[in-house]
Scaffold this motif. Structure first.
Motif, PDB file in Angstrom:
ATOM      1  N   ILE A 157       0.909  -1.223  -0.036  1.00 26.89           N
ATOM      2  CA  ILE A 157      -0.154  -0.080  -0.047  1.00 26.89           C
ATOM      3  C   ILE A 157       0.787   1.210   0.014  1.00 26.89           C
ATOM      4  O   ILE A 157       1.574   1.575   1.052  1.00 26.89           O
ATOM      5  CB  ILE A 157      -0.740   0.016   1.150  1.00 26.89           C
ATOM      6  CG1 ILE A 157      -1.857  -1.342   1.363  1.00 26.89           C
ATOM      7  CG2 ILE A 157      -1.961   1.151   1.191  1.00 26.89           C
ATOM      8  CD1 ILE A 157      -2.423  -1.433   2.547  1.00 26.89           C
ATOM      9  N   GLY A 158       0.703   2.105  -0.930  1.00 27.18           N
ATOM     10  CA  GLY A 158       1.622   3.282  -1.140  1.00 27.18           C
ATOM     11  C   GLY A 158       2.841   3.443  -1.120  1.00 27.18           C
ATOM     12  O   GLY A 158       3.552   2.487  -1.655  1.00 27.18           O
ATOM     13  N   ASP A 206       0.044   6.630  -4.788  1.00 26.58           N
ATOM     14  CA  ASP A 206      -1.299   6.212  -4.368  1.00 26.58           C
ATOM     15  C   ASP A 206      -1.585   5.028  -4.721  1.00 26.58           C
ATOM     16  O   ASP A 206      -2.813   4.349  -4.263  1.00 26.58           O
ATOM     17  CB  ASP A 206      -2.227   7.382  -4.810  1.00 26.58           C
ATOM     18  CG  ASP A 206      -2.267   7.343  -6.528  1.00 26.58           C
ATOM     19  OD1 ASP A 206      -1.540   6.551  -7.099  1.00 26.58           O
ATOM     20  OD2 ASP A 206      -3.115   7.975  -6.978  1.00 26.58           O
ATOM     21  N   SER A 207      -0.854   4.159  -5.399  1.00 29.40           N
ATOM     22  CA  SER A 207      -0.984   2.862  -5.732  1.00 29.40           C
ATOM     23  C   SER A 207      -1.055   1.796  -4.929  1.00 29.40           C
ATOM     24  O   SER A 207      -0.344   1.991  -3.977  1.00 29.40           O
ATOM     25  CB  SER A 207      -0.260   2.448  -7.076  1.00 29.40           C
ATOM     26  OG  SER A 207       1.116   2.414  -6.681  1.00 29.40           O
ATOM     27  N   LEU A 226      -5.254   4.625  -3.657  1.00 27.61           N
ATOM     28  CA  LEU A 226      -5.758   5.376  -2.507  1.00 27.61           C
ATOM     29  C   LEU A 226      -6.347   6.595  -3.161  1.00 27.61           C
ATOM     30  O   LEU A 226      -5.889   6.976  -4.116  1.00 27.61           O
ATOM     31  CB  LEU A 226      -4.443   5.561  -1.417  1.00 27.61           C
ATOM     32  CG  LEU A 226      -3.960   4.376  -1.242  1.00 27.61           C
ATOM     33  CD1 LEU A 226      -2.492   4.809  -0.431  1.00 27.61           C
ATOM     34  CD2 LEU A 226      -4.811   3.678  -0.007  1.00 27.61           C
ATOM     35  N   ASP A 227      -7.045   7.541  -2.320  1.00 25.04           N
ATOM     36  CA  ASP A 227      -7.564   8.658  -2.938  1.00 25.04           C
ATOM     37  C   ASP A 227      -6.511   9.599  -2.830  1.00 25.04           C
ATOM     38  O   ASP A 227      -6.606  10.904  -3.218  1.00 25.04           O
ATOM     39  CB  ASP A 227      -8.933   9.051  -2.139  1.00 25.04           C
ATOM     40  CG  ASP A 227      -8.661   9.543  -0.827  1.00 25.04           C
ATOM     41  OD1 ASP A 227      -7.534   9.059  -0.166  1.00 25.04           O
ATOM     42  OD2 ASP A 227      -9.719  10.139  -0.152  1.00 25.04           O
ATOM     43  N   GLY A 245     -12.279   1.058  -2.741  1.00 24.36           N
ATOM     44  CA  GLY A 245     -11.295   2.501  -2.259  1.00 24.36           C
ATOM     45  C   GLY A 245     -11.462   2.633  -0.790  1.00 24.36           C
ATOM     46  O   GLY A 245     -11.541   1.939   0.208  1.00 24.36           O
ATOM     47  N   THR A 246     -11.559   4.004  -0.591  1.00 24.81           N
ATOM     48  CA  THR A 246     -11.331   4.651   0.665  1.00 24.81           C
ATOM     49  C   THR A 246     -12.685   5.070   1.324  1.00 24.81           C
ATOM     50  O   THR A 246     -13.548   5.663   0.689  1.00 24.81           O
ATOM     51  CB  THR A 246     -10.366   5.769   0.639  1.00 24.81           C
ATOM     52  OG1 THR A 246      -9.137   5.457   0.109  1.00 24.81           O
ATOM     53  CG2 THR A 246     -10.202   6.475   2.044  1.00 24.81           C
TER      54      THR A 246
END
Length: 808
Positions: free
Chosen positions: A612-613, A623-624, A641-642, A681-682
């Motif tokens: 993550i990130g 953000d991937s 991620l946003d 998503g978030t």
């Protein structure tokens, strides 16, 4: 059946009294039936002695750990009731059914080709995949005296029919190819096996795309085929459950406490050695339509039948012991393994002594060892429970004398002994002196020992006994053994806390030194007063480059090391992945990530790893998010991620990924907490009370403990000492005891239900923190656990089961 017991808490004595009373009533109401039932049980035990008995049960359970039993327990919480699932059950039960088929046991269906070749099978299994056979079984349910025989038409070949049976019992058809496609398709059409027809259709579509493929490609296809087969067996078991619900093909009724339950003999035989012996030994029950079970409760039978058809058990503390006893008595191995799993994983300070009693009564060595270790680990909390007062003096002394007793200080052990004596002073005062021999008075400070004198003055005993008891303690305190290694408590955790990689300053304050090292905590020491320490051992080194700011994850007792930096230049960020297997002490290179990442998080959700990130290089973060599937050794991107994020912390709870803090794209510290879903998503939650990045977050009993890191308190980054707890059930934050010193870029882990923060540095002057601090939620304080063994910053920690030869 009398049970040898050494001690039972009062609650278990009452349960045992009721059970004996129930058995007495059964004897009075139908003594001959009871004796017959007892005879059957003894006969079946003798008949199947090579497979029955507790020793075999526990061996079976241990063997199945290699088949994901550690991950086989998913729980759904509702009023303390939990559903335990054995995910490998479809494969296991169908394998057992296939073994029965191969030996022609309990087969009630014959499939024949026109040329006279016969295949024996179980109508239940074949009806679960074939609409034709299902209809025939439904039509013949009124007359179940004779087995079914189906003669196939001339268009159905031997190989085609064999493929249908193989698919029904294994979910697989390795024989499916361009050459055999027509024969298999014909057999599937004749029997109405729709799932095989769909496979044939897909095979036809692939004919023009087939290539030879390399060795790696063939391995991937083989893994995919195994995954597909497992899914098909899951569907087959679900169909069998539906047939049971509709009473299709049920050939036996079981009566317990006046209630009748329909079932299939073959399922009972596959899931229970008791019923296997009953139906395969030539006993009269093998021919009866209804079997009365005098020693089995209706509630327990209902639960065990559900487990036999689903691999699931609904468990709670008010029924677990009765259900486990029944599963053991009637040799439902799969149900028993789930009961034991529940007892191990749901054990707490209120019921651990009951678990010990149960394990002792039924001679369950492994469970007994785990429960006793739990008491040793939580001795202070267990001593505060009412059931602690029911311990025998012998058992309490065993705990007090054990090296692995974990207490804040030796004063806690003394207080526990005094509390036990004062619960019944007239009966127990005579045992006080012997109990005090288990307390290690030399580990007390002078201040602590003053309490020993004060408590002895208050104890209701004769003057002579009081003086002798105090003098004995004083003698130990003043003239204890001088060898600190012998005097201190030594505890060996079942899981090893492992440190991976990181970096540190050169001893001569020269350049920084990235590390390839792995260290682990082998022993925990308790010394005088509150003094604690740890024994570190080197586990080995990672292959390839040293790395820091990397990610680690543990899946099926294997360590995954992902990405990170191997030095400090812009091009030194990595995307390589390695897997370490402790049992063989070996490393293997896996597929690379799609992105280069450092200062990111890796979490394990289900059977998948997520990266993550993180930072792509020293000036840009990502953000991937990408996921890794171990079965196919491949990475693929999922929902991003946003916003770009690095230096954050993440944990998994309830199947969801929670992410806190971190740096945004401008490298400002965040206060955010959100749930990230790989498909959706978030979803943001309540903000933390303090902004932070480069921090730690660990999930302990459904609460997320957040500690350490840096913050934007001033114009420049500064150390974040404030600590807080997040409750996901009500989306709220609370503070807890601040850290005693800064820990930026530290590692963290939950070991034996305590939070460890390891290493890091101080943002103010970039000095390294070479200390380990442990937070004890029971006492709400931080303890100094000693010094780090090597690397101190940007390292990662995890828990691993290490083989004994690496720990001795």
């Amino acid at each position: 059946m009398e049970i040898t017991r050494r001690y039972f808490p009062m609650e278990w004595e009452e349960r045992w009294r009721k059970e004996k009373e129930r058995r007495r009533k059964v004897m009075e109401e139908g003594g001959e039936k009871f004796e017959e039932e007892d005879r059957k049980l003894k006969y079946i035990v003798a008949y199947n002695s090579s497979r029955m008995g507790l020793k075999d049960t526990e061996e079976t359970r241990r063997d199945s750990k290699g088949k994901q039993e550690e991950d086989d327990s998913e729980t759904t919480v509702e009023d303390q009731v939990k559903i335990y699932c054995r995910h490998s059950y479809p494969t296991e039960i169908l394998q057992t059914l296939d073994d029965l088929r191969q030996s022609s046991h309990l087969t009630d269906l014959t499939l024949s080709t026109e040329d006279g070749l016969h295949f024996q099978a179980h109508s239940l299994v074949m009806a679960a995949v074939s609409s034709t056979i299902k209809q025939m079984v439904q039509n013949s349910d009124e007359d179940r005296e004779s087995a079914l025989t189906i003669v196939m038409g001339p268009e159905v070949s031997r190989s085609g029919l064999a493929a249908m049976l193989e698919f029904a019992y294994t979910g697989d058809m390795p024989s499916l190819s361009e050459d055999s496609l027509a024969q298999i398709q014909t057999a599937a059409q004749s029997l109405g096996v729709l799932r095989v027809l769909e496979l044939c259709r897909k095979e036809e579509e692939k004919e023009n795309k087939k290539g030879a493929g390399g060795g790696e490609e063939k391995k991937k296809k083989e893994k995919i085929r195994k995954i597909f087969a497992a899914e098909q067996m899951k569907i087959t078991l679900e169909s069998m459950k539906q047939l049971w619900a509709e009473r299709v093909g049920c050939d036996v009724e079981l009566e317990a406490e006046g209630r009748r339950f329909h079932a299939h003999r073959v399922i009972l035989a596959a899931s229970s050695d008791y019923f296997r012996g009953m139906f395969m030994s030539g006993m009269r029950e093998s021919q009866q339509q209804c079997v009365t079970l005098l020693m089995l409760g209706a509630t327990e039978l209902d639960a065990l039948l559900q487990c036999s058809y689903t691999g699931n058990l609904t468990l709670a503390w008010d029924c677990i012991f009765e259900l486990a006893c029944t599963a053991l008595q009637f040799q439902f191995h799969y149900a028993l393994s789930l009961c034991l799993d529940f007892l191990q994983k749901e054990m707490d300070t209120d019921n651990c002594l009951d678990v010990i009693s149960f394990a002792e009564a039924y001679e369950m060595g492994e469970l007994h060892e785990l429960a006793e270790d739990f008491v040793l680990m939580h001795f202070h909390e267990v001593a505060a429970t009412p059931k602690f007062q029911d311990l025998s003096a012998e058992k309490l002394l065993d705990f007090l004398q054990h090296d692995g007793l974990s207490v804040p200080s030796e004063l806690a052990a003394f207080r526990a002994a005094v509390t036990w004596v004062q619960a019944d002073p007239l009966e127990r005062m005579s045992q006080a002196r012997e109990l005090m021999s288990g307390v290690r008075f030399p580990l007390m400070t002078f201040r602590e020992f003053r309490e020993v004198r004060a408590i002895n003055l208050q104890m209701e005993c004769s003057g002579g006994d009081e003086v002798d008891l105090y003098k004995s303690a004083l003698k130990q305190f003043g003239f204890g053994h001088s060898d600190s290694e012998i005097r201190r408590r030594v505890r060996r955790p079942r899981e090893a806390l492992v440190l991976v990689g990181g970096d540190q300053l050169h001893p001569d304050v020269g350049p920084r030194l990235p590390s390839r090292q792995l260290w682990f905590v082998n022993l925990l020491y308790s010394g005088t007063g509150m003094v604690k320490d740890m024994e570190w051992r080197k586990l080995g080194e990672m292959p390839d480059h040293a790395r820091f700011r990397h990610g680690v994850g543990v899946l099926e007792d294997k360590l995954y090391v992902v990405g990170g930096c191997h030095f400090y230049a812009k091009t030194d960020t990595m995307k390589s992945v390695y897997r370490y297997t402790p049992v063989s002490d070996t490393w293997e290179r896996l597929a690379d990530m799609n992105e280069h990442r450092s200062n990111f998080t890796v979490v394990v959700r289900g059977h998948i790893l997520y990266a993550i990130g993180g930072d792509k290089d020293i000036s840009a973060n990502l953000d991937s998010v990408e996921m890794y599937c171990p079965d196919t050794d491949s990475w693929r991107f999922v929902c991003p991620l946003d916003q770009a994020l690095s230096g954050h912390a993440a944990t998994v709870w309830g199947g969801e990924i929670f992410i806190s803090g971190g740096f945004n794209c401008h490298y400002q510290c965040l206060v955010s907490m959100f749930v990230y879903h790989p498909e959706n998503g978030t979803n943001y939650l309540s903000d933390m009370n303090h902004d932070r990045a480069q921090h730690c977050m660990e999930n302990f009993r459904g609460l997320f403990y957040v500690a350490g890191g840096v913050c934007n308190l001033r114009k420049f980054y500064t150390d974040q000492l404030a600590c807080e707890i997040y409750n996901p059930l009500n989306d709220s934050w609370n503070t807890f005891t601040p850290l005693p010193i800064p820990h930026v870029g530290a590692a963290s882990a939950i070991l034996e239900e305590k939070l460890y923060i390891l290493g890091g540095y101080c943002q103010e002057d970039y000095s390294e923190s070479r200390l380990v601090h442990r937070y004890d939620p029971a006492f709400q304080r931080w303890e100094n656990m000693g010094r780090m063994p090597g690397p101190t910053s940007d390292l990662r920690a995890c828990l691993l089961h290490l083989p004994d030869h690496l720990r001795k």
